[in-house]
Design a protein around this motif. Structure first.
Motif, PDB file in Angstrom:
ATOM      1  N   UNK A  98       0.791  -1.021  -0.113  1.00 34.69           N
ATOM      2  CA  UNK A  98      -0.037  -0.147  -0.117  1.00 34.69           C
ATOM      3  C   UNK A  98       0.869   0.971   0.007  1.00 34.69           C
ATOM      4  N   UNK A  99       0.415   2.199  -0.916  1.00 35.23           N
ATOM      5  CA  UNK A  99       1.494   3.178  -0.845  1.00 35.23           C
ATOM      6  C   UNK A  99       0.973   4.335   0.013  1.00 35.23           C
ATOM      7  N   UNK A 100       2.035   5.357   0.502  1.00 35.44           N
ATOM      8  CA  UNK A 100       1.676   6.284   1.523  1.00 35.44           C
ATOM      9  C   UNK A 100       0.807   7.291   0.929  1.00 35.44           C
ATOM     10  N   UNK A 101      -0.320   7.830   1.497  1.00 32.89           N
ATOM     11  CA  UNK A 101      -1.048   8.748   1.206  1.00 32.89           C
ATOM     12  C   UNK A 101      -0.396  10.259   1.062  1.00 32.89           C
ATOM     13  N   UNK A 102      -0.376  10.910  -0.145  1.00 36.25           N
ATOM     14  CA  UNK A 102       0.381  11.905  -0.060  1.00 36.25           C
ATOM     15  C   UNK A 102      -0.729  13.175   0.058  1.00 36.25           C
ATOM     16  N   UNK A 103      -0.556  13.927   1.234  1.00 38.91           N
ATOM     17  CA  UNK A 103      -1.461  15.149   1.606  1.00 38.91           C
ATOM     18  C   UNK A 103      -1.256  16.253   0.520  1.00 38.91           C
ATOM     19  N   UNK A 104      -2.339  16.958   0.386  1.00 40.35           N
ATOM     20  CA  UNK A 104      -2.333  17.819  -0.934  1.00 40.35           C
ATOM     21  C   UNK A 104      -1.877  18.965  -0.258  1.00 40.35           C
ATOM     22  N   UNK A 105      -1.439  19.715  -1.417  1.00 41.97           N
ATOM     23  CA  UNK A 105      -0.720  21.080  -0.886  1.00 41.97           C
ATOM     24  C   UNK A 105      -1.681  21.923  -0.521  1.00 41.97           C
ATOM     25  N   UNK A 106      -1.229  22.973   0.519  1.00 41.94           N
ATOM     26  CA  UNK A 106      -2.218  24.060   0.721  1.00 41.94           C
ATOM     27  C   UNK A 106      -2.813  24.976  -0.419  1.00 41.94           C
ATOM     28  N   UNK A 107      -4.104  25.283  -0.273  1.00 39.42           N
ATOM     29  CA  UNK A 107      -4.535  26.159  -1.508  1.00 39.42           C
ATOM     30  C   UNK A 107      -4.587  27.710  -0.941  1.00 39.42           C
ATOM     31  N   UNK A 108      -4.484  28.401  -2.002  1.00 41.95           N
ATOM     32  CA  UNK A 108      -4.904  29.902  -1.870  1.00 41.95           C
ATOM     33  C   UNK A 108      -6.234  30.059  -1.503  1.00 41.95           C
ATOM     34  N   UNK A 109      -6.361  30.756  -0.180  1.00 45.75           N
ATOM     35  CA  UNK A 109      -7.930  31.099   0.066  1.00 45.75           C
ATOM     36  C   UNK A 109      -8.702  31.898  -0.841  1.00 45.75           C
ATOM     37  N   UNK A 110      -7.982  32.618  -1.813  1.00 44.69           N
ATOM     38  CA  UNK A 110      -8.774  33.602  -2.679  1.00 44.69           C
ATOM     39  C   UNK A 110      -9.181  32.990  -4.185  1.00 44.69           C
ATOM     40  N   UNK A 111      -7.988  32.294  -4.876  1.00 42.77           N
ATOM     41  CA  UNK A 111      -8.146  31.704  -6.050  1.00 42.77           C
ATOM     42  C   UNK A 111      -8.599  30.485  -6.209  1.00 42.77           C
ATOM     43  N   UNK A 112      -8.297  29.513  -4.854  1.00 38.00           N
ATOM     44  CA  UNK A 112      -8.580  28.258  -4.642  1.00 38.00           C
ATOM     45  C   UNK A 112      -7.483  27.278  -5.241  1.00 38.00           C
ATOM     46  N   UNK A 113      -6.338  27.832  -6.079  1.00 42.50           N
ATOM     47  CA  UNK A 113      -5.324  26.957  -6.483  1.00 42.50           C
ATOM     48  C   UNK A 113      -4.522  26.459  -5.438  1.00 42.50           C
ATOM     49  N   UNK A 114      -3.710  25.552  -5.678  1.00 42.49           N
ATOM     50  CA  UNK A 114      -2.650  25.090  -4.698  1.00 42.49           C
ATOM     51  C   UNK A 114      -1.632  26.497  -4.807  1.00 42.49           C
ATOM     52  N   UNK A 115      -1.091  26.787  -3.407  1.00 46.47           N
ATOM     53  CA  UNK A 115      -0.248  27.778  -3.478  1.00 46.47           C
ATOM     54  C   UNK A 115       0.630  28.089  -4.241  1.00 46.47           C
ATOM     55  N   UNK A 116       1.391  26.763  -4.936  1.00 51.62           N
ATOM     56  CA  UNK A 116       2.497  27.039  -5.600  1.00 51.62           C
ATOM     57  C   UNK A 116       1.914  27.577  -7.138  1.00 51.62           C
ATOM     58  N   UNK A 117       0.684  27.403  -7.534  1.00 51.47           N
ATOM     59  CA  UNK A 117      -0.011  27.686  -8.717  1.00 51.47           C
ATOM     60  C   UNK A 117      -0.750  29.152  -8.580  1.00 51.47           C
ATOM     61  N   UNK A 118      -0.792  29.726  -7.279  1.00 54.05           N
ATOM     62  CA  UNK A 118      -1.649  30.745  -7.055  1.00 54.05           C
ATOM     63  C   UNK A 118      -1.568  31.905  -8.150  1.00 54.05           C
ATOM     64  N   UNK A 119      -2.782  32.288  -8.492  1.00 53.33           N
ATOM     65  CA  UNK A 119      -2.744  33.402  -9.660  1.00 53.33           C
ATOM     66  C   UNK A 119      -3.197  34.738  -9.310  1.00 53.33           C
ATOM     67  N   UNK A 120      -3.093  34.874  -7.847  1.00 51.52           N
ATOM     68  CA  UNK A 120      -3.685  35.992  -7.394  1.00 51.52           C
ATOM     69  C   UNK A 120      -3.030  37.469  -7.470  1.00 51.52           C
ATOM     70  N   UNK A 121      -1.846  37.312  -7.826  1.00 47.25           N
ATOM     71  CA  UNK A 121      -0.858  38.436  -8.272  1.00 47.25           C
ATOM     72  C   UNK A 121      -1.039  38.762  -9.800  1.00 47.25           C
ATOM     73  N   UNK A 122      -1.724  37.663 -10.340  1.00 50.02           N
ATOM     74  CA  UNK A 122      -1.957  38.008 -11.857  1.00 50.02           C
ATOM     75  C   UNK A 122      -3.166  38.491 -12.281  1.00 50.02           C
ATOM     76  N   UNK A 123      -4.146  38.472 -11.298  1.00 49.96           N
ATOM     77  CA  UNK A 123      -5.380  38.685 -11.750  1.00 49.96           C
ATOM     78  C   UNK A 123      -5.625  40.147 -12.014  1.00 49.96           C
TER      79      UNK A 123
END
Length: 190
Positions: free
Chosen positions: A1-26
């Protein structure tokens, strides 16, 4: 059984994972047309939530939720004079009709959007703004299930181009391309 990978934290505004956050580009896009984005409750938790991003970019937009248990949807908003529905099927507006003052955009899968139009009588009565099918070169994350299929952000950008002029849509088009590029480069939304 493979270990469960926890999801990356999301941006509370654009809802994308933090590393993909678009807020500065909106961008902030001013429109005369009011955009009423009616988001299916299932879309809220999706990381690809482009309806939310479109609402953040448009200065004259409101984001409402449809289908949340116990949550009331004020359908009077859908019946305001000058309201049209962005949808490829149904009764078109008369050729001499003035441009819409408010455009309802359904942020949902095709099957969810079809059910929304069936369950909300106010939507069925609205004149329709149908966009031509997207160009073959449109950058996407996945193939659509409908010939006119595209992300909500792409659809809003195209509607802005039709209603407000092509120049007004450029910032939204750039944002849609940037979103797809970032997600494609990382290979995942997790």
């Amino acid at each position: 059984m493979s270990p469960r990978v926890s999801p990356r934290p999301r941006c509370h505004r654009c809802n994308l994972p933090q590393h993909l956050c678009l807020c500065a580009e909106i961008p902030r896009v001013e429109t005369c047309t009011r955009f009423l984005i009616l988001q299916h409750v299932v879309e809220i938790g999706k990381k690809s939530n482009t309806g939310r991003v479109a609402a953040l970019a448009l200065s004259n937009a409101r984001l409402l939720t449809y289908g949340a248990p116990g949550e009331f949807l004020d359908t009077a908003l859908l019946s305001e004079p000058g309201t049209w529905l962005l949808y490829p099927d149904g009764p078109p507006a008369p050729p001499d009709a003035p441009a819409p003052r408010q455009l309802v955009v359904l942020d949902a899968s095709w099957s969810q959007a079809r059910r929304m139009t069936q369950r909300l009588p106010a939507l069925r009565a609205l004149p329709r703004l149908a966009l031509p099918p997207p160009e073959p070169g449109l950058l996407r994350l996945r193939e659509p299930t409908h010939p006119s299929g595209m992300s909500t952000l792409d659809a809003v950008a195209r509607a802005v181009a039709v209603l407000e002029g092509p120049e007004a849509a450029v910032p939204l088009e750039r944002l849609a391309v940037l979103r797809v590029q970032r997600i494609s480069e990382c290979g995942t939304l997790n």
